[in-house]
Design a protein around this motif. Structure first.
Motif, PDB file in Angstrom:
ATOM      1  N   VAL A 104     -58.447 -54.600  53.658  1.00  0.00           N
ATOM      2  CA  VAL A 104     -57.848 -55.391  52.687  1.00  0.00           C
ATOM      3  C   VAL A 104     -58.992 -56.460  52.018  1.00  0.00           C
ATOM      4  CG1 VAL A 104     -56.730 -57.161  53.891  1.00  0.00           C
ATOM      5  CG2 VAL A 104     -55.767 -56.561  51.680  1.00  0.00           C
ATOM      6  N   ALA A 105     -59.579 -57.205  52.668  1.00  0.00           N
ATOM      7  CA  ALA A 105     -60.419 -58.115  52.408  1.00  0.00           C
ATOM      8  C   ALA A 105     -61.516 -57.648  51.566  1.00  0.00           C
ATOM      9  CB  ALA A 105     -60.915 -58.864  53.636  1.00  0.00           C
ATOM     10  N   ASP A 106     -62.317 -56.875  51.863  1.00  0.00           N
ATOM     11  CA  ASP A 106     -63.191 -56.235  51.037  1.00  0.00           C
ATOM     12  C   ASP A 106     -62.874 -55.605  49.932  1.00  0.00           C
ATOM     13  OD1 ASP A 106     -65.003 -56.586  53.124  1.00  0.00           O
ATOM     14  OD2 ASP A 106     -64.905 -54.614  54.036  1.00  0.00           O
ATOM     15  N   GLN A 107     -61.608 -55.059  49.845  1.00  0.00           N
ATOM     16  CA  GLN A 107     -61.005 -54.668  48.634  1.00  0.00           C
ATOM     17  C   GLN A 107     -60.653 -55.764  47.651  1.00  0.00           C
ATOM     18  OE1 GLN A 107     -57.713 -52.408  50.013  1.00  0.00           O
ATOM     19  NE2 GLN A 107     -58.812 -50.750  50.860  1.00  0.00           N
ATOM     20  N   LEU A 108     -60.121 -56.776  48.150  1.00  0.00           N
ATOM     21  CA  LEU A 108     -59.704 -57.823  47.333  1.00  0.00           C
ATOM     22  C   LEU A 108     -60.984 -58.720  46.709  1.00  0.00           C
ATOM     23  CD1 LEU A 108     -56.631 -59.486  49.312  1.00  0.00           C
ATOM     24  CD2 LEU A 108     -56.794 -57.852  47.424  1.00  0.00           C
ATOM     25  N   ALA A 109     -62.079 -58.656  47.437  1.00  0.00           N
ATOM     26  CA  ALA A 109     -63.159 -59.434  47.275  1.00  0.00           C
ATOM     27  C   ALA A 109     -64.056 -58.670  45.969  1.00  0.00           C
ATOM     28  CB  ALA A 109     -64.292 -59.791  48.357  1.00  0.00           C
ATOM     29  N   THR A 110     -63.893 -57.294  45.969  1.00  0.00           N
ATOM     30  CA  THR A 110     -64.638 -56.446  45.308  1.00  0.00           C
ATOM     31  C   THR A 110     -63.959 -56.209  44.070  1.00  0.00           C
ATOM     32  OG1 THR A 110     -65.674 -55.443  47.077  1.00  0.00           O
ATOM     33  CG2 THR A 110     -65.970 -54.394  45.070  1.00  0.00           C
ATOM     34  N   ASN A 111     -62.701 -55.789  44.233  1.00  0.00           N
ATOM     35  CA  ASN A 111     -61.965 -55.357  42.936  1.00  0.00           C
ATOM     36  C   ASN A 111     -60.148 -55.217  43.535  1.00  0.00           C
ATOM     37  OD1 ASN A 111     -60.371 -54.477  40.840  1.00  0.00           O
ATOM     38  ND2 ASN A 111     -61.837 -52.834  40.244  1.00  0.00           N
ATOM     39  N   TYR A 112     -59.769 -56.507  43.300  1.00  0.00           N
ATOM     40  CA  TYR A 112     -58.290 -56.722  43.810  1.00  0.00           C
ATOM     41  C   TYR A 112     -57.440 -55.690  43.300  1.00  0.00           C
ATOM     42  CZ  TYR A 112     -56.810 -59.325  39.876  1.00  0.00           C
ATOM     43  OH  TYR A 112     -56.612 -59.747  38.593  1.00  0.00           O
ATOM     44  N   ARG A 113     -57.721 -55.283  41.898  1.00  0.00           N
ATOM     45  CA  ARG A 113     -56.703 -54.613  41.226  1.00  0.00           C
ATOM     46  C   ARG A 113     -56.701 -52.981  41.884  1.00  0.00           C
ATOM     47  NH1 ARG A 113     -59.255 -57.576  37.247  1.00  0.00           N
ATOM     48  NH2 ARG A 113     -57.973 -58.808  36.213  1.00  0.00           N
ATOM     49  N   LYS A 114     -57.504 -52.692  42.626  1.00  0.00           N
ATOM     50  CA  LYS A 114     -57.563 -51.496  43.349  1.00  0.00           C
ATOM     51  C   LYS A 114     -57.464 -51.699  44.824  1.00  0.00           C
ATOM     52  CE  LYS A 114     -60.064 -49.255  39.732  1.00  0.00           C
ATOM     53  NZ  LYS A 114     -59.501 -48.465  39.096  1.00  0.00           N
ATOM     54  N   ALA A 115     -56.830 -52.706  45.279  1.00  0.00           N
ATOM     55  CA  ALA A 115     -56.771 -52.865  46.613  1.00  0.00           C
ATOM     56  C   ALA A 115     -55.531 -52.261  47.130  1.00  0.00           C
ATOM     57  CB  ALA A 115     -56.459 -54.519  46.915  1.00  0.00           C
ATOM     58  N   GLU A 116     -55.029 -52.071  48.533  1.00  0.00           N
ATOM     59  CA  GLU A 116     -53.949 -51.412  49.040  1.00  0.00           C
ATOM     60  C   GLU A 116     -53.085 -52.705  48.999  1.00  0.00           C
ATOM     61  OE1 GLU A 116     -55.392 -49.786  52.466  1.00  0.00           O
ATOM     62  OE2 GLU A 116     -56.827 -48.673  51.498  1.00  0.00           O
ATOM     63  N   ILE A 117     -52.424 -53.147  48.169  1.00  0.00           N
ATOM     64  CA  ILE A 117     -51.138 -54.265  47.949  1.00  0.00           C
ATOM     65  C   ILE A 117     -50.021 -53.798  47.412  1.00  0.00           C
ATOM     66  CG2 ILE A 117     -53.110 -55.992  48.689  1.00  0.00           C
ATOM     67  CD1 ILE A 117     -53.141 -56.791  45.631  1.00  0.00           C
ATOM     68  N   SER A 118     -49.257 -54.673  47.625  1.00  0.00           N
ATOM     69  CA  SER A 118     -47.679 -54.365  46.685  1.00  0.00           C
ATOM     70  C   SER A 118     -47.913 -54.879  45.239  1.00  0.00           C
ATOM     71  CB  SER A 118     -46.783 -55.199  47.446  1.00  0.00           C
ATOM     72  OG  SER A 118     -46.902 -56.540  47.222  1.00  0.00           O
ATOM     73  N   PRO A 119     -47.023 -54.096  44.469  1.00  0.00           N
ATOM     74  CA  PRO A 119     -47.197 -54.899  43.146  1.00  0.00           C
ATOM     75  C   PRO A 119     -46.697 -56.298  42.974  1.00  0.00           C
ATOM     76  CG  PRO A 119     -45.783 -52.806  43.417  1.00  0.00           C
ATOM     77  CD  PRO A 119     -46.264 -53.127  44.700  1.00  0.00           C
ATOM     78  N   ARG A 120     -45.948 -56.910  43.835  1.00  0.00           N
ATOM     79  CA  ARG A 120     -45.902 -58.537  43.913  1.00  0.00           C
ATOM     80  C   ARG A 120     -47.063 -59.066  44.262  1.00  0.00           C
ATOM     81  NH1 ARG A 120     -44.432 -62.196  48.029  1.00  0.00           N
ATOM     82  NH2 ARG A 120     -43.282 -63.887  47.279  1.00  0.00           N
ATOM     83  N   GLN A 121     -47.812 -58.718  45.136  1.00  0.00           N
ATOM     84  CA  GLN A 121     -49.173 -59.335  45.629  1.00  0.00           C
ATOM     85  C   GLN A 121     -49.948 -58.994  44.359  1.00  0.00           C
ATOM     86  OE1 GLN A 121     -49.585 -57.154  49.133  1.00  0.00           O
ATOM     87  NE2 GLN A 121     -48.601 -58.801  50.535  1.00  0.00           N
ATOM     88  N   GLN A 122     -49.864 -57.946  43.807  1.00  0.00           N
ATOM     89  CA  GLN A 122     -51.001 -57.777  42.500  1.00  0.00           C
ATOM     90  C   GLN A 122     -50.615 -58.881  41.543  1.00  0.00           C
ATOM     91  OE1 GLN A 122     -53.049 -54.913  41.560  1.00  0.00           O
ATOM     92  NE2 GLN A 122     -53.677 -56.207  39.982  1.00  0.00           N
ATOM     93  N   ALA A 123     -49.246 -59.087  41.226  1.00  0.00           N
ATOM     94  CA  ALA A 123     -48.770 -59.907  40.351  1.00  0.00           C
ATOM     95  C   ALA A 123     -49.394 -61.239  40.658  1.00  0.00           C
ATOM     96  CB  ALA A 123     -47.491 -60.011  39.965  1.00  0.00           C
ATOM     97  N   MET A 124     -49.196 -61.727  41.960  1.00  0.00           N
ATOM     98  CA  MET A 124     -49.751 -62.950  42.635  1.00  0.00           C
ATOM     99  C   MET A 124     -51.159 -63.056  42.122  1.00  0.00           C
ATOM    100  SD  MET A 124     -49.610 -64.077  46.471  1.00  0.00           S
ATOM    101  CE  MET A 124     -50.978 -62.724  46.826  1.00  0.00           C
ATOM    102  N   LEU A 125     -52.054 -62.025  42.653  1.00  0.00           N
ATOM    103  CA  LEU A 125     -53.505 -62.262  42.252  1.00  0.00           C
ATOM    104  C   LEU A 125     -53.865 -62.212  40.872  1.00  0.00           C
ATOM    105  CD1 LEU A 125     -54.703 -60.082  45.490  1.00  0.00           C
ATOM    106  CD2 LEU A 125     -54.273 -62.558  45.370  1.00  0.00           C
ATOM    107  N   ASP A 126     -53.219 -61.319  39.868  1.00  0.00           N
ATOM    108  CA  ASP A 126     -53.382 -61.338  38.529  1.00  0.00           C
ATOM    109  C   ASP A 126     -53.367 -62.795  37.952  1.00  0.00           C
ATOM    110  OD1 ASP A 126     -53.806 -58.631  38.149  1.00  0.00           O
ATOM    111  OD2 ASP A 126     -51.651 -58.158  37.442  1.00  0.00           O
ATOM    112  N   PHE A 127     -52.429 -63.565  38.383  1.00  0.00           N
ATOM    113  CA  PHE A 127     -52.223 -64.877  38.085  1.00  0.00           C
ATOM    114  C   PHE A 127     -53.108 -65.936  38.622  1.00  0.00           C
ATOM    115  CE2 PHE A 127     -50.385 -69.237  38.523  1.00  0.00           C
ATOM    116  CZ  PHE A 127     -49.751 -69.422  37.497  1.00  0.00           C
ATOM    117  N   ALA A 128     -53.591 -65.665  39.752  1.00  0.00           N
ATOM    118  CA  ALA A 128     -54.619 -66.736  40.315  1.00  0.00           C
ATOM    119  C   ALA A 128     -55.973 -66.351  39.987  1.00  0.00           C
ATOM    120  CB  ALA A 128     -54.518 -66.346  42.003  1.00  0.00           C
ATOM    121  N   VAL A 129     -56.225 -65.086  39.707  1.00  0.00           N
ATOM    122  CA  VAL A 129     -57.747 -64.949  39.316  1.00  0.00           C
ATOM    123  C   VAL A 129     -57.766 -65.402  37.740  1.00  0.00           C
ATOM    124  CG1 VAL A 129     -59.454 -63.073  38.630  1.00  0.00           C
ATOM    125  CG2 VAL A 129     -58.060 -63.194  40.767  1.00  0.00           C
ATOM    126  N   LYS A 130     -56.275 -65.385  36.971  1.00  0.00           N
ATOM    127  CA  LYS A 130     -56.463 -65.844  35.438  1.00  0.00           C
ATOM    128  C   LYS A 130     -56.586 -67.292  35.642  1.00  0.00           C
ATOM    129  CE  LYS A 130     -53.743 -65.827  31.308  1.00  0.00           C
ATOM    130  NZ  LYS A 130     -52.683 -65.153  30.508  1.00  0.00           N
TER     131      LYS A 130
END
Length: 193
Positions: A104-130
């Motif tokens: 998960v860490a390598d996925q998030l650091a490289t491209n969190y949108r392609k990571a093995e995470i939940s839709p809730r976590q995707q929304a969280m990271l969309d917000f955080a990166v923005k």
């Protein structure tokens, strides 16, 4: 082990530090088995060391609203966006351990949108990166998306505060050319035997 310097700024000797700072560093060393370079580098300015780690702990050591792994996800994804090698490597190690997921860490650091995470976590990271890269454009619609994924106002504050704190940390680490400890690279990649 690398012979490269920890920081472009002077790194004090443990014996020369105020007792509370030295005790904190030794406690971390006992728990982790090594001293993360950020502790040694920030000890260059003891008052700032105390303030930094007090706020860090207030944000990262609770497990309410966001799990500790989700808190680390924010750090890794935003640190990747900010190109902070130290925080990606160090917090990537912590994330692998807390999430019990070596990928998960390598996925998030490289491209969190392609990571093995939940839709809730995707929304969280969309917000955080923005928020990390374009904070002036954050608005009510962004908050509404988080609320639709079950985040309450306090969790949203935590997402924002973690993002903001590590935006500062990323910039400071890049300023001082903070080198990740070699130990971080292998942590959490293989199950403990």
């Amino acid at each position: 082990m690398s012979d490269l310097p920890i920081s472009r700024y002077p790194v004090p000797e443990l014996a020369d530090l105020p007792e509370d700072v030295r005790s904190r560093i030794l406690a971390v060393q006992e728990k982790a088995g090594f001293v993360p370079n950020v502790f040694l580098a920030l000890a260059h300015r003891p008052e700032e060391f105390r303030a930094f780690f007090a706020y860090h702990d207030a944000l990262m050591e609770k497990d309410v609203g966001l799990s500790k792994a989700e808190r680390e996800m924010i750090v890794v994804a935003t640190s990747g966006a900010n190109q902070c090698l130290y925080c990606v490597v160090a917090h990537g190690a912590i994330l692998r351990i807390r999430a019990k997921n070596p990928r998960v860490a390598d996925q998030l650091a490289t491209n969190y949108r392609k990571a093995e995470i939940s839709p809730r976590q995707q929304a969280m990271l969309d917000f955080a990166v923005k928020l990390s890269l374009d904070s002036a454009t954050v608005g009510d619609a962004d908050i509404a998306i988080l609320k639709a994924h079950g985040f309450d106002d306090e969790a949203i504050w935590d997402i924002g505060a973690i993002t903001a704190f590590f935006a500062m940390s990323n910039r400071l680490a890049n300023l001082i050319s903070l080198r990740p400890n070699d130990e971080f690279y292998l942590m959490g990649r293989l199950p403990k035997s």
